[in-house]
Design a protein around this motif. Structure first.
Motif, PDB file in Angstrom:
ATOM      1  N   ILE A  66      72.105  -6.936 -23.960  1.00 23.33           N
ATOM      2  CA  ILE A  66      70.713  -7.173 -24.606  1.00 23.33           C
ATOM      3  C   ILE A  66      69.614  -7.348 -23.468  1.00 23.33           C
ATOM      4  CG2 ILE A  66      69.147  -8.749 -25.949  1.00 23.33           C
ATOM      5  CD1 ILE A  66      71.706  -9.121 -27.800  1.00 23.33           C
ATOM      6  N   ILE A  67      69.891  -8.128 -22.292  1.00 25.89           N
ATOM      7  CA  ILE A  67      69.081  -7.915 -21.255  1.00 25.89           C
ATOM      8  C   ILE A  67      68.691  -6.597 -20.769  1.00 25.89           C
ATOM      9  CG2 ILE A  67      68.498  -9.221 -19.030  1.00 25.89           C
ATOM     10  CD1 ILE A  67      68.325 -11.188 -21.500  1.00 25.89           C
ATOM     11  N   MET A 222      68.361 -18.158 -25.498  1.00 28.06           N
ATOM     12  CA  MET A 222      68.605 -18.105 -26.757  1.00 28.06           C
ATOM     13  C   MET A 222      69.991 -17.469 -27.318  1.00 28.06           C
ATOM     14  SD  MET A 222      65.958 -16.463 -29.933  1.00 28.06           S
ATOM     15  CE  MET A 222      66.288 -14.744 -29.574  1.00 28.06           C
ATOM     16  N   LEU A 223      70.274 -16.392 -26.948  1.00 22.74           N
ATOM     17  CA  LEU A 223      71.453 -15.688 -27.314  1.00 22.74           C
ATOM     18  C   LEU A 223      72.594 -16.765 -26.829  1.00 22.74           C
ATOM     19  CD1 LEU A 223      70.893 -12.103 -26.807  1.00 22.74           C
ATOM     20  CD2 LEU A 223      71.289 -13.184 -29.036  1.00 22.74           C
ATOM     21  N   GLY A 224      72.721 -16.972 -25.658  1.00 25.66           N
ATOM     22  CA  GLY A 224      73.762 -17.828 -25.263  1.00 25.66           C
ATOM     23  C   GLY A 224      74.171 -19.106 -26.056  1.00 25.66           C
ATOM     24  N   PHE A 423      71.697  -7.027 -31.253  1.00 23.32           N
ATOM     25  CA  PHE A 423      71.240  -8.177 -31.939  1.00 23.32           C
ATOM     26  C   PHE A 423      72.170  -8.297 -33.204  1.00 23.32           C
ATOM     27  CE2 PHE A 423      67.062  -8.348 -29.649  1.00 23.32           C
ATOM     28  CZ  PHE A 423      67.202  -9.647 -29.183  1.00 23.32           C
ATOM     29  N   GLY A 424      72.319  -6.921 -33.818  1.00 19.68           N
ATOM     30  CA  GLY A 424      72.872  -7.194 -35.218  1.00 19.68           C
ATOM     31  C   GLY A 424      74.585  -7.575 -35.057  1.00 19.68           C
ATOM     32  N   SER A 425      75.043  -6.881 -34.162  1.00 21.50           N
ATOM     33  CA  SER A 425      76.572  -7.071 -34.002  1.00 21.50           C
ATOM     34  C   SER A 425      76.810  -8.345 -33.252  1.00 21.50           C
ATOM     35  CB  SER A 425      77.173  -6.074 -32.884  1.00 21.50           C
ATOM     36  OG  SER A 425      76.401  -6.209 -31.588  1.00 21.50           O
TER      37      SER A 425
END
Length: 482
Positions: A66-67, A222-224, A423-425
């Motif tokens: 994503i990054i 945030m994702l981590g 993001f979705g997966s």
């Protein structure tokens, strides 16, 4: 409009680059489709902690991916000549991670390198897809990108079926020694494929400014925290102090990201003007909803069949393979429709959203609610029909950005749209894993299908506002003129 420098390459070089992208798409689908069979078996053998360990093995890589989506869009917009070497390096990294899985002595040697596995995503979706358009032009490129769904179909067909047979007869390590060389082959073909000089690249460079590292860090943090919170419930139970800390981190990081976008505008990690573009915004949401919904079936149906319906890995793989057949021939058809009409609107609304809703409700009511008595043939038929909407999900993010975004925002807009899939997966895997860990696979998978059915309706809604660019205005699906 002047020709893009990549279009001036020989047909042989362009063909090698195109084949490299096709092989990469097929191989990465095989990674996704075999992971749900391979990782639980690996965790059982190597001593992983149930769903917590192998779900992290499926979702952790999305952080770097994503990054790198906007980062690759930014770098290649400023320096188009680096597309080929950046693609090659990325595919080699992914190939090494896959190969390392095959010799892993414990689950951590699988999980930790997975952080870098999905570096193939920006290489394919940001670099590869844009290169096809630049090598062949808008309409021809869009038609060729329609074959992306065919390659996804081959990956869906070969991956689960061959992977299931290999896992059952040769062990879970064997599939990694099949996929790793394919990724290396893609890198090799691209290395000898279409290229441009730095001077040629500067004639089509379209971005200025600096990369937004604070925004990127906000996304990564945030994702981590989100992935750790949702996938490590065995180590960090809900309501525990550490769980509350992770929730706070997610909220703070999201606020920082929103403030970053508001403050920096065009220069933000997620550029505000790009997000304000109607087609970019809704194609992002469509891509998010599709992968969020699709992960429920693709990631957990094999496990449901093996551990609830008591089927073999081969039988489970066959179900996923049935899902792939329609994509072999429908992908190019959907691609040509989008290329001809200049929009994914009707294709997503009817062949994507509504058909997906019908298929997933059928799977829930006819199979999952009666796992001990339902016919596996019924399941195979449902999955075959599901392949028609699966093809839409593969073609739309490949073709729609190339025909529905204006040239000035296409590089960054495309990278934002491709973020939707990651993001979705990621969010889907984490949420579904948390549900299944809480209530068990049999009940949890029912809840998952209810959620994915609702998300299918959103795809129908989000497709309605899509608009054609001026050069496609007046084109109807019934037009015979190209």
């Amino acid at each position: 409009m002047n020709q893009h420098p990549l279009e001036l390459n020989s047909s042989g070089r362009k063909s090698r680059s195109l084949v490299a992208i096709y092989i990469a798409v097929m191989s990465t689908i095989m990674i996704s489709m075999t992971a749900s069979m391979m990782l639980p078996v690996a965790a059982e053998e190597l001593g992983g902690t149930g769903a917590s360990s192998w779900s992290m093995g499926m979702s952790l890589g999305s952080i770097i991916s994503i990054i790198c989506m906007p980062l690759y869009g930014y770098l290649t917009a400023r320096n188009p000549h680096i597309k080929r070497p950046l693609y090659v390096i990325s595919l080699c990294i992914s190939a090494l991670v896959v190969t390392l899985r095959g010799v892993a002595p414990n689950m951590w040697v699988i999980i930790i390198p997975t952080l870098f596995l999905a570096i193939y995503s920006p290489a394919i979706y940001v670099i590869g897809y844009s290169m096809v358009r630049e090598m062949y032009g808008a309409k021809r490129g869009a038609a060729l990108l329609g074959f992306i769904a065919t390659m996804q179909g081959i990956g869906l067909l070969v991956g689960p079926l061959v992977g299931g047979i290999m896992i059952q007869n040769l062990g879970w390590r064997s599939v990694n020694f099949l996929i790793g060389p394919l990724l290396f082959l893609s890198a090799f073909l691209m290395l000898s494929g279409a290229r441009i000089t730095k001077e040629q690249g500067q004639t089509v460079a379209s971005s200025t400014g600096k990369f937004d590292y604070p925004g990127a860090i906000s996304i990564m943090v945030m994702l981590g925290a989100l992935i750790s919170m949702l996938s490590m419930t065995s180590f960090i139970p809900w309501g525990s102090p550490m769980n509350l800390v992770l929730i706070a981190i997610v909220i703070i990081a999201f606020i920082c990201l929103a403030n970053d976008i508001k403050k920096k505008g065009t220069a933000a990690f997620l550029p505000a003007p790009v997000l304000k573009d109607r087609n970019t915004r809704f194609l992002f949401l469509i891509n998010f909803c599709f992968t969020f919904s699709a992960m429920g079936v693709s990631a957990f149906l094999p496990s449901f069949m093996m551990y609830v319906m008591m089927k073999t890995p081969t039988e489970s793989g066959l179900a996923s393979s049935m899902y792939a057949i329609a994509g072999l021939f429908m992908g190019p058809i959907y691609g040509r429709i989008m290329a001809k009409t200049g929009t994914a609107r009707e294709t997503v609304m009817y062949s994507g959203g509504l058909l997906r809703l019908a298929v997933q409700l059928a799977l829930l009511l006819l199979v999952v609610m009666h796992p001990q008595t339902s016919s596996v043939v019924t399941l195979y038929v449902i999955m075959f029909i599901g392949g028609f909407y699966s093809a839409v999900g593969g073609v739309t993010p490949a073709v729609a950005p190339q025909v529905q975004l204006t040239e000035d925002i296409r590089p960054l807009g495309n990278s934002v749209i491709q973020l939707g899939a990651n993001f979705g997966s990621t969010v889907g895997i984490c949420i579904y894993t948390a549900i299944i860990a809480a209530v068990g696979l049999e009940i949890g998978f029912r809840i998952v299908l209810i959620i994915t059915s609702f998300i299918s309706v959103l795809d129908f809604v989000f497709a309605m506002p899509l608009k054609r660019l001026p050069e496609f205005e007046g084109v109807k699906l019934s037009d015979k003129k190209s």
